[in-house]
Design an enzyme around this catalytic site. Structure first.
Site, PDB file in Angstrom:
ATOM      1  CE  LYS A 171      35.846  42.730  47.915  1.00 48.69           C
ATOM      2  NZ  LYS A 171      34.538  42.599  47.271  1.00 48.69           N
ATOM      3  CD  GLU A 246      39.421  33.046  60.356  1.00 52.12           C
ATOM      4  OE1 GLU A 246      39.110  31.847  60.199  1.00 52.12           O
ATOM      5  OE2 GLU A 246      39.962  33.470  61.394  1.00 52.12           O
ATOM      6  CB  CYS A 280      34.116  28.362  56.127  1.00 54.03           C
ATOM      7  SG  CYS A 280      33.744  29.087  57.712  1.00 54.03           S
ATOM      8  CD  GLU A 378      35.394  25.375  51.085  1.00 56.80           C
ATOM      9  OE1 GLU A 378      35.885  26.066  50.180  1.00 56.80           O
ATOM     10  OE2 GLU A 378      35.244  25.797  52.232  1.00 56.80           O
TER      11      GLU A 378
END
Ligand SMILES: NC(=O)c1ccc[n+]([C@@H]2O[C@H](COP(=O)([O-])OP(=O)(O)OC[C@H]3O[C@@H](n4cnc5c(N)ncnc54)[C@H](O)[C@@H]3O)[C@@H](O)[C@H]2O)c1
Ligand SMILES: O=C[C@H](O)CS(=O)(=O)O
Length: 475
Positions: A171, A246, A280, A378
């Site tokens: 997906k 992750e 990331c 983040e």
């Protein structure tokens, strides 16, 4: 506008339920994609289950040969697929080409590693018995990928799962379904059997619920935000569904005064601005030793000002747009928050004028305080927040002062310090004088709230294998 659909059980499927894919460089839609419904996803899981026995019975060498053929297809189409990545994600074309090259390398590496799935024999303690350890594929896997590295992060799941003998349903993220379509076309052209690899484009909540509750799906491999990772953990509890996660990061960069400053600046620029800051493992917090703070900032700002920002398809760009308006608003909000708490904008800090796309000028903030949002949340944008430190002990303490632990960087030439940092920094990856540490053969993943498990390397294949003890009596 061209239309695309999903690839289920060896066939391309479209529905009336569609959405548009937007080019972040222009804010304009350029493709239409349809979503599958729950019945179609259930059918895909049944097809994956039906395809499993033949696929897992195939020799690893033969499965590897098919993966090599998929890699060859990607190589043949590399320019067009890189262009697709830039169109839907926005990153500069050279970086999209790098993403395709890395995806090819992952496929080739796992094609070869498939042949090294070894069990073992264990000396017996009772005469007449023998003990074997056998590795078997985990079964059908649901893979959920993000938009920031849409091709390579899909391949990081799909290649090892197929190499291990699992069947996979991928997906992709809603923002970037088209390179997943290209990957499915490569699977089809390479002759991967129907049902072994399937592409399911659709509502994220519906697909993840089916993966979590349908017993055919034996494992979910997810890359994305920590928030969605937490939802998957909650959803996985009922069926004790195994998860690889992750998740988000908040990478610190520690710049020590013994570093090679030219290299430190070059590598910090890469760690921060590669993929427009939307990696990331992007540098999120830069801590510079006080003795070299001013020199570092002056030279880092000069290097930042040399970066070319603009549409990724134009030649020579270093920084593209962020993925959408909400990402741009969040970035501008973090800048405003840092300034209110005492930071100074040294360069950038604003949206690029004369463009309808989601462009933020590469930004350097100096004197950023620990309570600024960008030091604990983040950033995912081309914003470089800089603070300073006195001692190695303080640098390590501040680097570890986060709920995240995906990656970290240190710029130093002191071998003793490199060992101390390797042992004490809480992160899945530590780049020493290296702003782009990821590579096919080395494990990749996070500690703390950055995730569970590892991708890439032999660990990345292990994630799709079960370990079985076979005890043989009467020998
Ligand atoms: N650790 C890593 O390897 C890694 C790599 C890339 C990105 N990331 C993280 O991903 C985030 C950015 O990606 P994103 O915005 O696409 O993340 P996201 O979590 O919003 O989406 C990731 C994927 O999950 C899907 N999704 C959304 N809601 C879901 C739900 N309720 N259940 C299941 N799936 C759902 C999305 O459609 C997409 O396919 C950042 O936090 C980044 O750090 C981590
Ligand atoms: O977002 C994920 C990673 O940054 C991709 S890579 O490991 O740097 O290729």
């Amino acid at each position: 506008m061209k239309s695309y659909g999903s690839y289920l059980d060896g066939k391309w499927v479209s529905t009336e339920d569609t959405f548009e894919v937007v080019n972040p460089a222009t804010a304009e839609a350029f493709a239409r994609v349809s979503r599958i419904n729950n019945g179609q996803l259930k059918g895909a899981l049944n097809a994956a289950e039906a395809a499993l026995p033949a696929w897992r019975a195939m020799t690893a060498k033969d499965r590897g040969a098919l993966l090599h053929r998929v890699a060859d297809e990607l190589l043949r189409r590399k320019s067009e697929i890189a262009r697709t990545i830039t169109l839907e994600n926005g990153k500069p074309l050279a970086q999209s080409e790098g993403e395709v090259a890395m995806s090819i390398d992952h496929l080739q590496w796992f094609a070869e590693e498939a042949r090294r799935v070894y069990g073992r024999t264990i000396p017996h303690q009772v005469n007449g018995k023998r003990h074997l350890v056998v590795k078997t594929p985990i079964g059908t896997v649901g893979a959920i990928a993000p938009w920031n590295f849409p091709l390579v992060l899909s391949v990081r799941k799909v290649a090892p799962a197929l190499a291990a003998g699992c069947t996979v349903i991928l997906k992709p993220a809603t923002q970037t379904p088209l390179c997943a379509v290209a990957l499915a076309e490569c699977m089809e052209a390479a002759g991967v059997p129907a049902g072994v690899f399937q592409l399911a484009i659709g509502n994220a909540a519906m697909i993840s619920r089916e993966f979590l509750t349908n017993p055919i799906c034996r494992k979910i491999s997810f890359t994305g935000s920590t928030q969605v990772g937490q939802e998957l953990i909650r959803g996985a509890a009922a069926a004790i569904k195994p998860l690889s996660l992750e998740l988000g990061g908040l990478a610190p960069v520690l710049v020590f005064d013994d570093c090679d400053l030219d290299r430190a600046i070059e590598q910090t620029i890469i760690a921060k601005f590669r993929n427009t800051g939307q990696s990331c493992i992007a540098a999120n917090r830069i801590y510079v030793q006080k003795t070299i703070h001013k020199e570092f900032v002056d030279r880092f700002v000069a290097a930042t000002n040399r970066l070319k920002t603009g549409p990724g398809l134009e030649p020579g760009m270093d920084v593209g747009p962020v993925v959408n308006q909400s990402a741009l608003d969040m970035a501008l909000g973090q800048i405003e928050d840092a300034v209110q708490k005492g930071a100074r904008v040294v360069t950038g800090g604003h949206r690029l004028k004369d463009s309808s796309g989601f462009f933020l000028a590469p930004t350097v903030l100096n004197g950023v305080t620990d309570d600024a949002e960008c030091m604990s949340e983040e950033t995912f944008a081309p914003i470089a927040p800089i603070a300073s430190f006195d001692t190695e002990e303080e640098a390590i303490r501040r680097a570890n002062d986060s709920c995240y632990g995906l990656s970290a960087y240190a710029m130093t030439r002191d071998i003793g310090r490199i060992f101390r940092l390797s042992e004490q920094i809480e992160a899945g990856t530590l780049g020493i004088n290296d702003g782009a540490p990821s590579t096919s053969q080395s494990p990749f993943g996070g500690v703390k709230q950055s995730g569970w498990g590892r991708e890439l390397g032999s660990e990345g294949l292990e994630a799709f294998l079960e370990t079985k003890h076979v005890s043989i009596g009467g020998v």
